[in-house]
Each structure stands twice: as structure tokens, then as C-alpha cells.
Design a protein around this motif. Structure first.
Motif, PDB file in Angstrom:
ATOM      1  N   ASP A 304       0.852  -1.189   0.000  1.00 16.09           N
ATOM      2  CA  ASP A 304       0.000   0.000   0.000  1.00 16.09           C
ATOM      3  C   ASP A 304       0.885   1.235   0.000  1.00 16.09           C
ATOM      4  OD1 ASP A 304      -1.782   2.060   0.401  1.00 16.09           O
ATOM      5  OD2 ASP A 304      -2.958   1.009   1.926  1.00 16.09           O
ATOM      6  N   ALA A 305       0.999   1.876  -1.156  1.00 16.43           N
ATOM      7  CA  ALA A 305       1.889   3.027  -1.302  1.00 16.43           C
ATOM      8  C   ALA A 305       1.367   4.279  -0.623  1.00 16.43           C
ATOM      9  CB  ALA A 305       2.116   3.317  -2.791  1.00 16.43           C
ATOM     10  N   ASP A 306       0.134   4.244  -0.097  1.00 17.61           N
ATOM     11  CA  ASP A 306      -0.469   5.439   0.492  1.00 17.61           C
ATOM     12  C   ASP A 306      -0.610   5.370   2.007  1.00 17.61           C
ATOM     13  OD1 ASP A 306      -0.781   6.543  -2.061  1.00 17.61           O
ATOM     14  OD2 ASP A 306      -2.735   5.579  -2.329  1.00 17.61           O
ATOM     15  N   LEU A 307      -0.049   4.360   2.650  1.00 19.19           N
ATOM     16  CA  LEU A 307      -0.194   4.269   4.095  1.00 19.19           C
ATOM     17  C   LEU A 307       0.414   5.499   4.768  1.00 19.19           C
ATOM     18  CD1 LEU A 307       0.538   0.515   4.913  1.00 19.19           C
ATOM     19  CD2 LEU A 307      -1.623   1.735   5.209  1.00 19.19           C
ATOM     20  N   PRO A 308      -0.325   6.183   5.631  1.00 18.74           N
ATOM     21  CA  PRO A 308       0.194   7.376   6.307  1.00 18.74           C
ATOM     22  C   PRO A 308       1.397   7.058   7.185  1.00 18.74           C
ATOM     23  CG  PRO A 308      -2.188   7.221   6.533  1.00 18.74           C
ATOM     24  CD  PRO A 308      -1.729   5.916   5.976  1.00 18.74           C
ATOM     25  N   PHE A 309       2.281   8.037   7.302  1.00 20.32           N
ATOM     26  CA  PHE A 309       3.492   7.889   8.105  1.00 20.32           C
ATOM     27  C   PHE A 309       3.699   9.196   8.857  1.00 20.32           C
ATOM     28  CE2 PHE A 309       7.962   7.798   9.112  1.00 20.32           C
ATOM     29  CZ  PHE A 309       8.301   6.450   9.240  1.00 20.32           C
ATOM     30  N   ARG A 375      -0.316  14.948  19.840  1.00 25.13           N
ATOM     31  CA  ARG A 375       0.023  15.668  18.609  1.00 25.13           C
ATOM     32  C   ARG A 375       0.112  14.714  17.409  1.00 25.13           C
ATOM     33  NH1 ARG A 375       4.464  20.207  20.798  1.00 25.13           N
ATOM     34  NH2 ARG A 375       3.009  21.133  22.323  1.00 25.13           N
ATOM     35  N   LEU A 376       0.606  13.503  17.640  1.00 20.19           N
ATOM     36  CA  LEU A 376       0.595  12.515  16.557  1.00 20.19           C
ATOM     37  C   LEU A 376      -0.843  12.204  16.155  1.00 20.19           C
ATOM     38  CD1 LEU A 376       3.411  10.092  17.738  1.00 20.19           C
ATOM     39  CD2 LEU A 376       3.432  11.437  15.624  1.00 20.19           C
ATOM     40  N   ALA A 377      -1.724  12.118  17.146  1.00 21.79           N
ATOM     41  CA  ALA A 377      -3.129  11.865  16.843  1.00 21.79           C
ATOM     42  C   ALA A 377      -3.742  13.020  16.058  1.00 21.79           C
ATOM     43  CB  ALA A 377      -3.905  11.619  18.136  1.00 21.79           C
ATOM     44  N   LEU A 378      -3.330  14.247  16.351  1.00 17.51           N
ATOM     45  CA  LEU A 378      -3.833  15.397  15.595  1.00 17.51           C
ATOM     46  C   LEU A 378      -3.470  15.275  14.120  1.00 17.51           C
ATOM     47  CD1 LEU A 378      -3.032  18.388  18.012  1.00 17.51           C
ATOM     48  CD2 LEU A 378      -5.227  17.207  17.674  1.00 17.51           C
ATOM     49  N   GLN A 379      -2.252  14.797  13.837  1.00 21.76           N
ATOM     50  CA  GLN A 379      -1.862  14.577  12.444  1.00 21.76           C
ATOM     51  C   GLN A 379      -2.800  13.581  11.767  1.00 21.76           C
ATOM     52  OE1 GLN A 379       0.682  15.856  10.457  1.00 21.76           O
ATOM     53  NE2 GLN A 379       1.099  17.360  12.058  1.00 21.76           N
ATOM     54  N   ALA A 380      -3.058  12.483  12.463  1.00 22.78           N
ATOM     55  CA  ALA A 380      -3.931  11.463  11.885  1.00 22.78           C
ATOM     56  C   ALA A 380      -5.355  11.992  11.717  1.00 22.78           C
ATOM     57  CB  ALA A 380      -3.924  10.219  12.764  1.00 22.78           C
ATOM     58  N   LEU A 381      -5.850  12.700  12.720  1.00 20.79           N
ATOM     59  CA  LEU A 381      -7.217  13.200  12.650  1.00 20.79           C
ATOM     60  C   LEU A 381      -7.398  14.187  11.506  1.00 20.79           C
ATOM     61  CD1 LEU A 381      -7.801  13.662  16.472  1.00 20.79           C
ATOM     62  CD2 LEU A 381      -9.009  12.034  14.993  1.00 20.79           C
ATOM     63  N   ARG A 382      -6.416  15.049  11.313  1.00 20.53           N
ATOM     64  CA  ARG A 382      -6.537  16.060  10.262  1.00 20.53           C
ATOM     65  C   ARG A 382      -6.288  15.476   8.869  1.00 20.53           C
ATOM     66  NH1 ARG A 382      -6.699  21.806   9.656  1.00 20.53           N
ATOM     67  NH2 ARG A 382      -6.797  22.131   7.403  1.00 20.53           N
ATOM     68  N   HIS A 383      -5.225  14.714   8.720  1.00 18.66           N
ATOM     69  CA  HIS A 383      -4.792  14.324   7.379  1.00 18.66           C
ATOM     70  C   HIS A 383      -5.282  12.950   6.935  1.00 18.66           C
ATOM     71  CE1 HIS A 383      -2.399  17.899   7.427  1.00 18.66           C
ATOM     72  NE2 HIS A 383      -1.693  17.493   8.468  1.00 18.66           N
ATOM     73  N   THR A 384      -5.501  12.021   7.890  1.00 14.63           N
ATOM     74  CA  THR A 384      -6.002  10.697   7.516  1.00 14.63           C
ATOM     75  C   THR A 384      -7.512  10.612   7.646  1.00 14.63           C
ATOM     76  OG1 THR A 384      -3.932   9.601   8.137  1.00 14.63           O
ATOM     77  CG2 THR A 384      -5.911   8.231   8.079  1.00 14.63           C
ATOM     78  N   TYR A 385      -8.044  11.141   8.744  1.00 15.91           N
ATOM     79  CA  TYR A 385      -9.483  11.059   8.979  1.00 15.91           C
ATOM     80  C   TYR A 385     -10.223  12.305   8.505  1.00 15.91           C
ATOM     81  CZ  TYR A 385      -7.856   7.118  11.692  1.00 15.91           C
ATOM     82  OH  TYR A 385      -7.247   5.941  12.073  1.00 15.91           O
ATOM     83  N   LYS A 386      -9.492  13.259   7.908  1.00 12.21           N
ATOM     84  CA  LYS A 386     -10.061  14.415   7.213  1.00 12.21           C
ATOM     85  C   LYS A 386     -10.962  15.271   8.093  1.00 12.21           C
ATOM     86  CE  LYS A 386      -7.972  12.781   3.636  1.00 12.21           C
ATOM     87  NZ  LYS A 386      -6.661  13.363   3.234  1.00 12.21           N
ATOM     88  N   LYS A 387     -10.570  15.437   9.345  1.00 14.99           N
ATOM     89  CA  LYS A 387     -11.315  16.320  10.241  1.00 14.99           C
ATOM     90  C   LYS A 387     -10.755  17.741  10.093  1.00 14.99           C
ATOM     91  CE  LYS A 387     -12.959  12.898  13.528  1.00 14.99           C
ATOM     92  NZ  LYS A 387     -14.385  13.188  13.215  1.00 14.99           N
ATOM     93  N   LYS A 388     -11.400  18.528   9.273  1.00 18.58           N
ATOM     94  CA  LYS A 388     -10.887  19.843   8.906  1.00 18.58           C
ATOM     95  C   LYS A 388     -10.828  20.815  10.071  1.00 18.58           C
ATOM     96  CE  LYS A 388     -12.401  19.422   4.096  1.00 18.58           C
ATOM     97  NZ  LYS A 388     -13.217  20.017   3.001  1.00 18.58           N
ATOM     98  N   GLU A 389     -11.641  20.562  11.096  1.00 23.85           N
ATOM     99  CA  GLU A 389     -11.647  21.476  12.237  1.00 23.85           C
ATOM    100  C   GLU A 389     -10.433  21.295  13.137  1.00 23.85           C
ATOM    101  OE1 GLU A 389     -13.659  17.703  13.697  1.00 23.85           O
ATOM    102  OE2 GLU A 389     -13.488  18.851  11.835  1.00 23.85           O
ATOM    103  N   VAL A 390      -9.675  20.221  12.967  1.00 20.66           N
ATOM    104  CA  VAL A 390      -8.516  19.928  13.810  1.00 20.66           C
ATOM    105  C   VAL A 390      -7.298  20.717  13.343  1.00 20.66           C
ATOM    106  CG1 VAL A 390      -6.877  18.134  14.518  1.00 20.66           C
ATOM    107  CG2 VAL A 390      -9.336  17.638  14.438  1.00 20.66           C
ATOM    108  N   VAL A 391      -6.642  21.400  14.271  1.00 22.90           N
ATOM    109  CA  VAL A 391      -5.376  22.069  13.985  1.00 22.90           C
ATOM    110  C   VAL A 391      -4.252  21.097  14.305  1.00 22.90           C
ATOM    111  CG1 VAL A 391      -3.854  23.999  14.546  1.00 22.90           C
ATOM    112  CG2 VAL A 391      -6.347  24.331  14.491  1.00 22.90           C
ATOM    113  N   ALA A 392      -3.497  20.702  13.285  1.00 19.66           N
ATOM    114  CA  ALA A 392      -2.471  19.677  13.472  1.00 19.66           C
ATOM    115  C   ALA A 392      -1.056  20.216  13.386  1.00 19.66           C
ATOM    116  CB  ALA A 392      -2.650  18.568  12.432  1.00 19.66           C
ATOM    117  N   ASP A 393      -0.872  21.420  12.813  1.00 20.12           N
ATOM    118  CA  ASP A 393       0.472  21.967  12.614  1.00 20.12           C
ATOM    119  C   ASP A 393       0.543  23.393  13.106  1.00 20.12           C
ATOM    120  OD1 ASP A 393       1.905  19.839  10.838  1.00 20.12           O
ATOM    121  OD2 ASP A 393      -0.048  20.088   9.889  1.00 20.12           O
TER     122      ASP A 393
END
Length: 497
Positions: A304-309, A375-393
């Protein structure tokens, strides 16, 4: 004679031919019967209390006798297959819906049936790296208590008993061996949690709170490890940068024993907390390329070339005062961080900043693992689970403009306003002119930009921020620190996204 022959046959003397003929006929008859069936065996990652990844095909695999039929049943599905000539078999369960209701997964064959109890369906992540990822919840319970409202994260072991969070701790010596107990997954509580990665646990806790689905997290980390052992040796050989070179650092050592045996267990993505060992080697651009190779290697292993890291930028520490194989300076850590950030050009990656998470007590192992996990979870929530309201960076440098004696710093699109976290003047900005000599500078927020200037620099050409191993700057946005940077980055350093 075989013990199952009648005594009247096995004890007759040499002159008796009839019993001998009968014995031969019995052996001939037995040789035509089917061989005994081999018992089905499973890898250690498949067991009681595990979490299966939702919304994607789920491989279930193991060993049996060659040609033996195997049936897998779960959640109303029934999949059948036959073990190949080497005795390996695998089926794919169709994508599953999240479920916190314990269920039974059954694997059956002619010789035995395995029933895995208390199986949930939700989100699964693999956490790896060196000592800061391995850092246990037992250690977390001993750090200085922060002054925070509500439940204190130092006391988490007293509160943790959520049956929807499951953990799997990789044992390097046994992962590749089958296990008949199937009890390697645990609910995140008690003794199992005390020995588990604090960063990985707090990641899982935040993810569960936000998604309200079961979360399983696998920890596979080794203190003091470099990046090379986590990369498949064959991946280095195929890489255009490293191919044909002798790579030190024991390539593949931990990949082969602690990563590869986990595949193809269905995952949502990876977490990575490593780099301290690489900083002691003063690595820069080569570390970026090794991260590229590691990420592509793991994604290839899971097909799977798209697995988040998602990974962790290193916290402040006095590397320059430590004994090392190569000379270290106060810029060694910022340069390694720059190399980490350069890997963000790889699709589906994210990096958290930790410049505010250092204490003299923790040294190279800062104790704020609850915030690392969050903070790692914020990355996943924003970029993998597409929660736009989450500030991850937090703020990330974009470009520089010069206006007279002022250098104006522009940032990439901000999700929250720029602020001084402690309401004091901004710290750790420096400015240089044509001579390239940096001087401490005054900086102030002007809307979405920061204006930087110094009486020592009449014609500014470049700015750097947080460019010191001990710097803990106070520029934040959305509760997250700004990423250290230098605007005069050399051409051989790949730009971050």
C-alpha cells in the motif's frame, strides 16, 4: 516390531513365515492411508483481544499441511482456501464496519479449530523507533507532575481501563515464532500497559476519544537503534542513492525480526519516533533519503503506497556536550530536524514539533509523552481522517520578503492566529546581512506575518528561527509551536512541503 501389532505376530520365532507375510501386508495397507493432518498455526499478531482494521480488506493467514483446506469465519463472513505446497495459506475478509462488541473469529481445518475471542474492529496503527517510542507507561508514572486541570496524565495507569483500546508489544525474539496461546494482545491496562509505549498509548487514547471506535496499536521499538536496522536490506540495495554501497548500521536487523513478521496485518498507518542516534552521527540529507527508503520499504511490505506515516521532530537537547563519533555543534540538532522536515515531501506524511517539550529532568527522553501522543493523533485526525476542524500543525515558514531594514517572514496557510505562547516578546529569531553573520533580532507579530530586525544588520538577507539545540521559542498557533527554520537553506537540502 511396532507396538500396535498383536503379540502373537510380533513375538513369533524366525521359522514362522505366515505372520511375516501378514505383517508386510499390514504395512502396505497403512502406507496407502492419508498422512496425518498438521494442525493449523497462526502468527503471533493474530490473537485473542486483537483489533481488526475497519473499512479495508483484512488478511488472515497462517500455516497448515500442504493442500489442507482452511476455513475462516468472522462477522457473518466465511472464507475458504487451501494451504500451498509450502504449507502457507491466507484469506481476505471483506471490509468490516467498526464494532466495539467482542466477537469470535474461527479458523478451522481437518486437524484443529482455533477460536479467537474478544475481537474488535476499528483503527490499527504500528508505532516504531528508538527509546523515546519505547519509553514506557511505567516511566511516565514517575515524571514530575504537570500542573494541569482535571485528570493528570502522570496518573494514567490508575485510570486506564478502556476495553476499546488494545495493545500489542512486539518481542523481538519471539515475534516470528507461532504461539499456541494466542494471548499477545491486551486491553490497555494494568501490567500490560505499564510495559507499553507511552507515546503510542496516548496516541490511541486521543484517537479513540475523537473517533469513538476501537483502536489497536502495535509497539515495535528498540532503545538506541539507528534508522538502518528498520529498513529492509533489499530496499537499500534497490535504492538509487544507496545501491551498490556498503551501508553500516546493521540494515534489516530489526525489520526482519520486528516489522516484516507483522505483515500483512491490516493497518491504517505508521508512527515513527527516532533520530537521536542519527543526530549523534551529525546526519543531514542522508537521513532524509534513509527516511524515504524506510517509508517506501514499509509501504511495499504492506502493498500500500499510500499508508500514512507520521513522525516526531526531535526535542531540544545539548548534543554538542555529548561524546560522539563525529564533532557536534549547537547547530547539529537543527540540521537533523531540517532533514526530518525534508521528508515531508513524501506523500501522506506528517511531522509534529516538540521544541516546547524539553526539561532538564528528562534530558534526551522528555517526559511529555502524553502530548507527543496527542500531537501525533492530531496529524492522523486532520490528514487521515479528514477532520478539517482539527489544527495539526503550528506555523511553518514559507518565504521571506525584505522591506528596508525589516525582514518579513511569511508562513504557509495558518489554521489559527500567530501568538506568543507566554505573552512575552518573540524569542529565538536571528537575522543576517550579505556577510552571512547572524545576529539576535527583535521580532513581532503583524497579522499573519512576523517582522524581524536587528540594529546590527542594515540590509537583511536571511532569517533563522529556533536554530539552536536548546532553543524553546514561544511563537505558536493553535496551541502548537512553530517549526524551526533557516531561510538561507542550502540547495542540497530538499524543501519541506
Amino acid at each position: 516390531m511396532p507396538p500396535w501389532l498383536p503379540l502373537s505376530f510380533s513375538e513369533r520365532g524366525p521359522g514362522s513365515e505366515a505372520p511375516r507375510l501378514l505383517t508386510l501386508l499390514l504395512f502396505a495397507l497403512l502406507s496407502t492411508l492419508p498422512a496425518a493432518h498438521a494442525r493449523i498455526a497462526l502468527p503471533r499478531i493474530l490473537g485473542h483481544s486483537m483489533v481488526l482494521q475497519r473499512e479495508r480488506p483484512v488478511p488472515i493467514w497462517g500455516t497448515a499441511a500442504p493442500g489442507e483446506a482452511v476455513t475462516v469465519q468472522f462477522a457473518g463472513q466465511q472464507q475458504r482456501t487451501t494451504a500451498n505446497a509450502a504449507g502457507h495459506w491466507q484469506v481476505l475478509l471483506q471490509p468490516l464496519r467498526a464494532s466495539a462488541t467482542p466477537a469470535e473469529l474461527t479458523i478451522s481445518g481437518p486437524a484443529n479449530t482455533i477460536r479467537l475471542h474478544d475481537v474488535l474492529v476499528g483503527e490499527v496503527w504500528l508505532a516504531s523507533g528508538q527509546s523515546n517510542m519505547e519509553y514506557t507507561m511505567r516511566k511516565n508514572s514517575k515524571v514530575t507532575r504537570p500542573n494541569v486541570p482535571g485528570q493528570n496524565p502522570v496518573d494514567e495507569l490508575d485510570y486506564a481501563h478502556n476495553p476499546a483500546i488494545r495493545i500489542f508489544l512486539v518481542n523481538r525474539k519471539t515475534l516470528a515464532r507461532p504461539d499456541s496461546t494466542h494471548r499477545n494482545w491486551s486491553i490497555a491496562q494494568d501490567s500490560a500497559l505499564r510495559a507499553f509505549s507511552a507515546a503510542a498509548y496516548f496516541f490511541a487514547k486521543e484517537l479513540h476519544q475523537q473517533l469513538q471506535v476501537p483502536v489497536g496499536v502495535i509497539s515495535s521499538a528498540v532503545p538506541g537503534s539507528r534508522i538502518e536496522p528498520w529498513v529492509a536490506e533489499a530496499a537499500f540495495a534497490k535504492d538509487p542513492v544507496f545501491g551498490g554501497q556498503k551501508i553500516d548500521g546493521d540494515p534489516g536487523k530489526f525489520y526482519e525480526s520486528m516489522i516484516e513478521p507483522l505483515a500483512p496485518f491490516a493497518l491504517r498507518g505508521f508512527l515513527w519516533y527516532q533520530g537521536e542516534s542519527s543526530c549523534y552521527l551529525a546526519e543531514t540529507t542522508t537521513y532524509t533519503q534513509k527516511m524515504r527508503t524506510l517509508i517506501s520499504s514499509w509501504r511495499s511490505t504492506w502493498h500500500d503506497a499510500d499508508l500514512p506515516f507520521y513522525y516526531v521532530s526531535l526535542a531540544p537537547f545539548h548534543y554538542s556536550q555529548e561524546k560522539a563519533q563525529v564533532p557536534l555543534t549547537r547547530e547539529t540538532l537543527p540540521r537533523l530536524r531540517e532533514a526530518q522536515a525534508a521528508a515531508l515531501q513524501i506523500p501522506h506524511t506528517g511531522m509534529i514539533e516538540t521544541t516546547d517539550l524539553a526539561t532538564a529532568e528528562g534530558g534526551i527522553h522528555p517526559g511529555f509523552k502524553w502530548e507527543i501522543g496527542r500531537r501525533l493523533a492530531l496529524q492522523a485526525l486532520r490528514h487521515t481522517y479528514k477532520k478539517k476542524e482539527v489544527v495539526a500543525d503550528g506555523p511553518v515558514f514559507d518565504h521571506l520578503k525584505v522591506r528596508g531594514r525589516k525582514a518579513v517572514v511569511y508562513f504557509q496557510s495558518l489554521s489559527a492566529p500567530l501568538v506568543s505562547q507566554d505573552n512575552k516578546p518573540l524569542t529565538h529569531f536571528e537575522v543576517a546581512g550579505p556577510d552571512g553573520v547572524f545576529h539576535p533580532a527583535q521580532a513581532r507579530i503583524k497579522g499573519k506575518q512576523v517582522e524581524v530586525q536587528s540594529d546590527a544588520v542594515k540590509h537583511p538577507t536571511s532569517v533563522r528561527f529556533g536554530w539552536d539545540e536548546l532553543a524553546q521559542p514561544n511563537l505558536f498557533a493553535g496551541g502548537l509551536p512553530a517549526r524551526p527554520f533557516r531561510s538561507n537553506k542550502p540547495a542540497d537540502v530538499v524543501s519541506a512541503r
